[in-house]
Design a protein around this motif. Structure first.
Motif, PDB file in Angstrom:
ATOM      1  N   GLU A  14       1.030  -1.284  -0.071  1.00 47.27           N
ATOM      2  CA  GLU A  14       0.026   0.108  -0.255  1.00 47.27           C
ATOM      3  C   GLU A  14       1.502   1.033  -0.105  1.00 47.27           C
ATOM      4  O   GLU A  14       1.743   1.116   0.961  1.00 47.27           O
ATOM      5  N   PRO A  15       0.450   1.941  -0.591  1.00 47.39           N
ATOM      6  CA  PRO A  15       1.439   3.556  -0.662  1.00 47.39           C
ATOM      7  C   PRO A  15       0.671   4.267   0.204  1.00 47.39           C
ATOM      8  O   PRO A  15      -0.279   4.452   0.590  1.00 47.39           O
ATOM      9  N   ALA A  16       1.495   5.009   1.042  1.00 50.08           N
ATOM     10  CA  ALA A  16       1.220   6.069   1.667  1.00 50.08           C
ATOM     11  C   ALA A  16       0.652   5.416   2.924  1.00 50.08           C
ATOM     12  O   ALA A  16      -0.713   6.178   3.803  1.00 50.08           O
ATOM     13  N   ALA A  17       0.755   4.305   3.700  1.00 48.50           N
ATOM     14  CA  ALA A  17       0.858   3.585   4.930  1.00 48.50           C
ATOM     15  C   ALA A  17       1.755   4.599   5.688  1.00 48.50           C
ATOM     16  O   ALA A  17       1.355   4.045   7.199  1.00 48.50           O
ATOM     17  N   ILE A  18       2.520   3.667   5.598  1.00 55.54           N
ATOM     18  CA  ILE A  18       4.265   4.015   6.488  1.00 55.54           C
ATOM     19  C   ILE A  18       5.286   4.279   6.195  1.00 55.54           C
ATOM     20  O   ILE A  18       5.368   4.099   4.926  1.00 55.54           O
ATOM     21  N   ALA A  19       5.456   5.906   7.048  1.00 60.83           N
ATOM     22  CA  ALA A  19       6.721   6.543   6.145  1.00 60.83           C
ATOM     23  C   ALA A  19       7.966   6.340   7.004  1.00 60.83           C
ATOM     24  O   ALA A  19       7.989   6.076   8.265  1.00 60.83           O
ATOM     25  N   ALA A  20       9.149   6.095   6.764  1.00 59.70           N
ATOM     26  CA  ALA A  20      10.188   7.201   7.534  1.00 59.70           C
ATOM     27  C   ALA A  20      11.023   8.368   6.828  1.00 59.70           C
ATOM     28  O   ALA A  20      10.534   8.672   5.751  1.00 59.70           O
ATOM     29  N   PHE A  21      11.209   9.293   7.635  1.00 59.82           N
ATOM     30  CA  PHE A  21      11.878  10.194   7.276  1.00 59.82           C
ATOM     31  C   PHE A  21      13.354  10.594   8.102  1.00 59.82           C
ATOM     32  O   PHE A  21      14.194   9.940   8.714  1.00 59.82           O
ATOM     33  N   ALA A  22      13.458  11.033   6.231  1.00 61.45           N
ATOM     34  CA  ALA A  22      15.127  10.773   6.171  1.00 61.45           C
ATOM     35  C   ALA A  22      15.889  12.633   6.370  1.00 61.45           C
ATOM     36  O   ALA A  22      15.312  13.570   5.599  1.00 61.45           O
TER      37      ALA A  22
END
Ligand code: ZN
Length: 295
Positions: A14-22
């Motif tokens: 699924e796109p846009a379900a879980i993010a990580a941020f750099a």
């Protein structure tokens, strides 16, 4: 403001379900969240696509230790990244045996590997706990750790100037849909959550970065909607419990209720699937029930 990359972990496809941020700084990169180990290769590829190699990542800030946020932290620790976590999460990252067993009870042992991938120990030397309002400076960026219980007792919202990485305490809001509170077991605490919303309000953020999913305007309108939706969810489960419904009946009813709410706000079926992957309705029934039973 430093450059912030939102990396889509494409959880369960699924796109846009879980993010990580750099987040870039003068020493390299600070990661906020790393997702589960099951999506680790996707994270590495996403970082590479914006010109970041794993060896650039000197620090990993975890909002909390749920697998969808912290499952791959052990890999980063093993590759030279310093990991920071809430004091109550520390021992579970050093020895995840109990954390894994508790997740297996909720998700089913057979689903653990495909959902989350493996979770291994972190050497105590590679991870540290931070107190409420502690400040950490890396590569010229100063971060403030805000202890923000409610979704989990060991939750931190990480502030970087006018930006706050809200983990799950700032809710789930996907592709322009409404903000909803993720309420999984074992330690939802609605009273603490309301206090944490007040804390977030006090930070006067311009932008919240939600792990589920991405940047949204910070501030009162978002927090107001989150708070109202939390009240609605709790009231729904409390009423169903009062009416003597079984948990199974509640799950069916709550799924219908919460997803009809999304449909009423114009959310497409495709995006409802992403909401479900990020925040399964049956989990919120279990979490809220547990909280009500403790009252
Ligand atoms: Zn969580």
């Amino acid at each position: 403001m430093p450059t912030i990359h939102s990396i889509d972990l494409n959880f369960l496809g699924e796109p846009a379900a879980i993010a990580a941020f750099a987040v870039e700084d003068s020493a390299g990169v600070t990661l906020v969240e790393c997702g589960p180990y099951a999506t680790h290769e996707t994270l590495i590829a996403g970082l590479k696509a914006v010109g970041i190699s794993p060896s650039d990542v000197h620090t990993l800030l975890l909002t909390h230790i749920h697998f969808d946020h912290a499952g791959a932290a052990w890999w980063w620790a093993r590759h030279g990244t310093s990991v920071y976590v809430h004091p109550k999460g520390l021992k579970h990252m050093i020895d995840p045996t109990r954390l894994y067993a508790s997740a297996a009870r909720i998700y089913g042992e057979d689903n653990m590997e495909s959902l989350w991938g493996k979770m291994e120990k972190i050497d105590p030397y590679d991870i540290a706990a931070v107190l409420d309002r502690d400040r950490l400076t890396f590569g010229g960026n100063t971060w403030v750790a805000h202890h923000t219980p409610g979704h989990a007792s060991h939750h931190i919202a990480w502030q970087l100037g006018k930006v706050v990485f809200t983990g799950d305490v700032g809710g789930v809001m996907i592709q322009g849909g409404p903000v909803v509170p993720p309420c999984p077991p074992p330690d939802i605490n609605v009273t603490h959550w309301r206090e944490s919303i007040q804390r977030l309000r006090s930070l006067r953020a311009e932008t919240f970065y939600l792990t589920h999913y991405g940047p949204v305007p910070g501030g009162n309108a978002h927090l107001e909607s989150l708070s109202n939706r939390l009240d609605e969810y709790v009231a729904w489960v409390a009423a169903a419990r009062q009416a003597g419904k079984t948990e199974e009946e509640m799950v069916a009813g709550f799924t219908q209720f919460s997803e009809d709410n999304l449909r009423a706000e114009g959310v497409s079926e495709a995006i409802i699937k992403a909401y479900r992957a990020a925040n399964p309705p049956y989990m919120s029934v279990a979490g809220i029930l547990r909280w009500l039973e403790r009252q």
